[in-house]
Design an enzyme around this catalytic site. Structure first.
Site, PDB file in Angstrom:
ATOM      1  N   ASP A 282       8.338   2.820 -12.962  1.00 44.05           N
ATOM      2  CA  ASP A 282       7.877   4.368 -12.382  1.00 44.05           C
ATOM      3  C   ASP A 282       6.374   4.503 -12.683  1.00 44.05           C
ATOM      4  O   ASP A 282       6.205   5.379 -13.459  1.00 44.05           O
ATOM      5  CB  ASP A 282       8.684   5.305 -13.073  1.00 44.05           C
TER       6      ASP A 282
ATOM      7  N   LYS B 237      -2.619  -8.758  -7.000  1.00 41.77           N
ATOM      8  CA  LYS B 237      -2.973  -9.887  -7.907  1.00 41.77           C
ATOM      9  C   LYS B 237      -4.033 -10.689  -7.434  1.00 41.77           C
ATOM     10  O   LYS B 237      -4.389 -10.634  -6.480  1.00 41.77           O
ATOM     11  CB  LYS B 237      -1.689 -10.895  -7.941  1.00 41.77           C
TER      12      LYS B 237
ATOM     13  N   LYS C 215      -2.516  -2.476  -8.067  1.00 39.82           N
ATOM     14  CA  LYS C 215      -2.608  -2.979  -9.380  1.00 39.82           C
ATOM     15  C   LYS C 215      -2.032  -4.311  -9.744  1.00 39.82           C
ATOM     16  O   LYS C 215      -0.949  -4.622  -9.107  1.00 39.82           O
ATOM     17  CB  LYS C 215      -1.786  -1.706 -10.027  1.00 39.82           C
TER      18      LYS C 215
ATOM     19  N   SER D 142      -1.466  -0.054 -18.845  1.00 40.83           N
ATOM     20  CA  SER D 142      -2.512  -0.243 -18.033  1.00 40.83           C
ATOM     21  C   SER D 142      -2.587   1.231 -17.178  1.00 40.83           C
ATOM     22  O   SER D 142      -3.572   1.686 -17.048  1.00 40.83           O
ATOM     23  CB  SER D 142      -2.557  -0.936 -16.776  1.00 40.83           C
TER      24      SER D 142
ATOM     25  N   HIS E  20       0.833  -1.093  -0.030  1.00 40.03           N
ATOM     26  CA  HIS E  20       0.173   0.104   0.057  1.00 40.03           C
ATOM     27  C   HIS E  20       1.041   1.263  -0.034  1.00 40.03           C
ATOM     28  O   HIS E  20       0.392   2.387   0.228  1.00 40.03           O
ATOM     29  CB  HIS E  20      -0.938   0.140   1.249  1.00 40.03           C
ATOM     30  N   HIS E  21       2.123   1.068  -0.449  1.00 42.27           N
ATOM     31  CA  HIS E  21       2.816   2.234  -0.280  1.00 42.27           C
ATOM     32  C   HIS E  21       2.728   3.337  -1.321  1.00 42.27           C
ATOM     33  O   HIS E  21       2.944   4.686  -1.282  1.00 42.27           O
ATOM     34  CB  HIS E  21       4.485   1.890  -0.303  1.00 42.27           C
TER      35      HIS E  21
ATOM     36  N   LYS F 105       7.743  -4.435  -9.899  1.00 39.94           N
ATOM     37  CA  LYS F 105       7.582  -4.250 -11.455  1.00 39.94           C
ATOM     38  C   LYS F 105       7.405  -2.637 -11.507  1.00 39.94           C
ATOM     39  O   LYS F 105       7.914  -1.833 -12.301  1.00 39.94           O
ATOM     40  CB  LYS F 105       6.570  -4.932 -11.823  1.00 39.94           C
TER      41      LYS F 105
HETATM   42  P1  NAD Z   1      -2.697 -16.487 -21.637  1.00 41.15           P
HETATM   43  O1  NAD Z   1      -3.738 -17.384 -20.919  1.00 41.15           O
HETATM   44  O2  NAD Z   1      -3.172 -15.640 -22.626  1.00 41.15           O
HETATM   45  O3  NAD Z   1      -1.758 -17.543 -22.188  1.00 41.15           O
HETATM   46  C1  NAD Z   1      -0.918 -18.489 -21.638  1.00 41.15           C
HETATM   47  C2  NAD Z   1      -0.494 -19.528 -22.828  1.00 41.15           C
HETATM   48  O4  NAD Z   1       0.261 -20.254 -22.537  1.00 41.15           O
HETATM   49  C3  NAD Z   1      -1.716 -20.422 -23.229  1.00 41.15           C
HETATM   50  O5  NAD Z   1      -1.864 -20.192 -24.638  1.00 41.15           O
HETATM   51  C4  NAD Z   1      -1.476 -21.499 -22.833  1.00 41.15           C
HETATM   52  O6  NAD Z   1      -2.334 -22.750 -23.486  1.00 41.15           O
HETATM   53  C5  NAD Z   1       0.039 -21.471 -22.888  1.00 41.15           C
HETATM   54  N1  NAD Z   1       0.284 -22.901 -21.835  1.00 41.15           N
HETATM   55  C6  NAD Z   1      -0.318 -23.107 -20.815  1.00 41.15           C
HETATM   56  N2  NAD Z   1       0.615 -24.025 -20.260  1.00 41.15           N
HETATM   57  C7  NAD Z   1       1.677 -24.520 -21.065  1.00 41.15           C
HETATM   58  C8  NAD Z   1       2.847 -25.446 -21.150  1.00 41.15           C
HETATM   59  N3  NAD Z   1       2.825 -26.434 -20.202  1.00 41.15           N
HETATM   60  N4  NAD Z   1       3.579 -25.064 -22.202  1.00 41.15           N
HETATM   61  C9  NAD Z   1       3.430 -24.396 -23.192  1.00 41.15           C
HETATM   62  N5  NAD Z   1       2.343 -23.323 -23.036  1.00 41.15           N
HETATM   63  C10 NAD Z   1       1.376 -23.529 -22.245  1.00 41.15           C
HETATM   64  O7  NAD Z   1      -1.908 -15.730 -20.780  1.00 41.15           O
HETATM   65  P2  NAD Z   1      -0.870 -14.336 -20.729  1.00 41.15           P
HETATM   66  O8  NAD Z   1      -1.602 -13.263 -20.401  1.00 41.15           O
HETATM   67  O9  NAD Z   1      -0.205 -14.648 -21.994  1.00 41.15           O
HETATM   68  O10 NAD Z   1       0.151 -14.757 -19.617  1.00 41.15           O
HETATM   69  C11 NAD Z   1       1.408 -15.387 -19.630  1.00 41.15           C
HETATM   70  C12 NAD Z   1       2.484 -15.186 -18.657  1.00 41.15           C
HETATM   71  O11 NAD Z   1       2.780 -13.712 -18.748  1.00 41.15           O
HETATM   72  C13 NAD Z   1       1.788 -15.522 -17.332  1.00 41.15           C
HETATM   73  O12 NAD Z   1       3.007 -15.786 -16.575  1.00 41.15           O
HETATM   74  C14 NAD Z   1       1.491 -13.967 -16.712  1.00 41.15           C
HETATM   75  O13 NAD Z   1       1.351 -13.739 -15.470  1.00 41.15           O
HETATM   76  C15 NAD Z   1       2.429 -13.184 -17.549  1.00 41.15           C
HETATM   77  N6  NAD Z   1       2.101 -11.814 -17.683  1.00 41.15           N
HETATM   78  C16 NAD Z   1       1.072 -11.555 -18.447  1.00 41.15           C
HETATM   79  C17 NAD Z   1       0.611 -10.035 -18.577  1.00 41.15           C
HETATM   80  C18 NAD Z   1      -0.557  -9.548 -19.461  1.00 41.15           C
HETATM   81  O14 NAD Z   1      -0.512  -8.343 -19.684  1.00 41.15           O
HETATM   82  N7  NAD Z   1      -1.405 -10.646 -19.824  1.00 41.15           N
HETATM   83  C19 NAD Z   1       1.257  -9.074 -18.072  1.00 41.15           C
HETATM   84  C20 NAD Z   1       2.423  -9.483 -17.398  1.00 41.15           C
HETATM   85  C21 NAD Z   1       2.766 -10.913 -17.095  1.00 41.15           C
END
Ligand code: NAD
Length: 474
Positions: free
Chosen positions: A103, A110, A74, A366, A68-69, A98
């Site tokens: 910044d 989450k 988000k 975002s 909460h700093h 992150k």
């Molecule tokens: P998503 O659900 O859109 O896509 C994830 C993909 O990974 C899917 O296509 C799924 O089928 C595939 N997958 C699942 N298990 C798998 C495996 N064992 N081997 C290969 N592929 C596999 O999710 P996303 O939003 O793309 O998020 C992916 C990662 O990025 C997560 O760790 C998430 O926390 C991180 N992330 C996402 C965002 C965002 O804006 N969406 C931002 C920061 C970080």
């Protein structure tokens, strides 16, 4: 994940604590202050009933506010059967660091719902999403100045629009209601460029690294992205967009890995053709000209220059870290490398670009969406015409001085004022490039060996600055 690793009870949160502690050793900060930064400020674990078909199902869900700093908090919301408190706490903590690195004025948070959206109908996913949102509202865990969710694994624009709609229906007089969630469709207050932001941020970060002679020389690679062999795990929101940008920049996508297996072609895979094939057949396997790899994890171990894990956490662990042949690993997913694997990779000289910096493109854009919603004005609305008129006058002066007419097509390009997408992408590019250099400079000036530790040191310093400004610590 290998059987051996699956059997191990792994605390994801303790991995982040390890990384944090490693970085804290480079700072002389009182233990109590470090403990406060590390701790999760609020954990809301809920259970609620939802009628699925003829049966009542009790859904387990979470929202964790790590810090909460800065407010609002988000962070995304993920839908997965693997969701648990430890995972959501860790991902919330990562969000805090992150946000500090890029910044943006947020504390980390989450959310997660333990379910498999692939086995549920759209109606049931909507029912669960709306009920989850009303639980958050009841406990004051959502709001434009409190806590602002976004998409993550298993969620996207559709879920964000249900969250917004539920919030608005229960808080009808909230003038800033649009800012209660980001990653919304454009028609519902979203910002252009959010969908691809994380993948594009990953691309900008790795591109910047590849521009540096010294860094490329250290791993025996040439400068630039053209011709670099890239492997991407996960073809979801982040992986798909990252793959597309790498492909467009001239890198060769030699392998793509999904749940059901991976495909490989050393001459390169056309990402949009693979997506077309996936949509038609329901799988990336059997893509024309490519070789199938049934054990999808094995794709991580293929020879390549850049490996981008963009699916889930802990996919590179102590049992496979020595088999990874990539020279650069870009952590598009959150926590894809365990601390043990990190140490192995560091010793082997692999450059790891850490998640707390590399996948911050999503939260950066975002932030732009949140600002747009609070200001109630689209980016570019005020200045687009002004810039176009100024450019037109300037061109006229140039034409008069040079006594030469500029070609119509060239004129069109020069005259164009910035649109929302141009401004968003320019803000994202600037954030990713300057974030990269801040971490790199700190790494060089302190002699810290890896980029992750340097990124953590940078984040901790920023968070302490904010606490000092608030006068919280004497
Ligand atoms: P998503 O659900 O859109 O896509 C994830 C993909 O990974 C899917 O296509 C799924 O089928 C595939 N997958 C699942 N298990 C798998 C495996 N064992 N081997 C290969 N592929 C596999 O999710 P996303 O939003 O793309 O998020 C992916 C990662 O990025 C997560 O760790 C998430 O926390 C991180 N992330 C996402 C965002 C965002 O804006 N969406 C931002 C920061 C970080």
């Amino acid at each position: 994940m290998s059987k051996k690793n699956q059997n191990k009870t792994y605390s994801f949160f303790s991995c982040i604590e390890k990384n944090f502690d490693k970085a804290a050793r480079f700072l002389s900060i009182e233990k109590g202050i470090l403990e406060q930064i590390k701790a999760c400020n609020a954990v809301y674990r809920m259970h609620f009933p939802v009628k699925i078909g003829k049966k009542i199902k009790v859904i387990e869900a979470y929202r964790v506010q790590h810090s909460h700093h800065k407010l609002p908090c988000k962070g995304g919301i993920r839908y997965s059967t693997k969701v648990n408190q430890d995972e959501i706490m860790t991902l919330a903590a990562l969000m805090t660091y992150k946000c500090a690195i890029v910044d943006v004025p947020f504390g980390g948070a989450k959310g997660g719902i333990k379910m498999d959206p692939q086995t549920l109908s759209v109606e049931n996913i909507e029912k669960i999403t709306r009920r989850y949102t009303s639980e958050l509202i009841k406990k004051n865990f959502i709001g434009p100045g409190i806590d602002v969710p976004a998409p993550d694994y298993g969620t996207g624009e559709r879920e964000m629009s249900w969250i917004f709609d539920t919030f608005l229906s229960l808080r009808p007089v909230e003038v800033d209601a649009l800012a209660c969630v980001t990653g919304k469709p454009i028609s519902q207050g979203g910002v252009r460029g959010r969908k691809e932001a994380t993948g594009l941020g990953v691309f900008y970060g790795i591109r910047e690294l590849c521009r540096l002679k010294e860094d490329m020389f250290s791993v025996g690679l040439d400068v630039g992205l053209v011709g670099k062999r890239v492997i991407i795990q996960g073809l979801g929101n982040v992986g798909y967009h990252a793959a597309t940008f790498f492909h467009e920049a001239g890198a060769i996508i030699i392998a793509l890995a999904e749940r059901e297996g991976a495909i490989y072609n050393k001459k390169g895979l056309n990402v949009s053709d693979v997506i077309f094939h996936l949509k038609n057949t329901g799988s990336i396997l059997n893509f024309p000209g490519a070789k199938n790899i049934d054990n999808t994890e094995k794709a991580l171990e293929l020879e390549c220059d850049i490996l981008i894990p963009a699916a889930l956490e802990n996919v590179i662990h102590k049992n496979n870290a020595n088999c990874i042949q990539a020279k650069i690993i870009g952590e598009a997913a959150n926590g894809p490398i365990t601390p043990e694997a990190d140490e192995i990779l560091e010793k082997r000289g692999v450059i790891v670009v850490p998640d707390i910096y590399l996948n911050a493109g999503g939260v950066t854009v975002s932030y732009f969406e949140w600002l747009k919603n609070l200001s109630h004005v689209r980016y570019g609305r005020m200045e687009k015409r002004f810039s176009e008129n100024m450019n037109a006058e300037l061109l006229q002066v140039i034409e008069t001085i040079c006594r030469k007419k500029i070609l119509k097509e060239e004129k069109k390009m020069i005259l164009r004022g910035a649109r929302e997408i141009d401004l968003v992408r320019s803000g994202l590019e600037d954030t990713m490039i300057s974030g990269f250099h801040k971490i790199r400079e700190l790494k060089k000036s302190t002699g810290i060996k890896n980029m992750r530790t340097a990124a953590f040191v940078f984040a901790i310093k920023k968070i302490i600055d904010s606490y000092e400004k608030l006068g919280i610590f004497p």
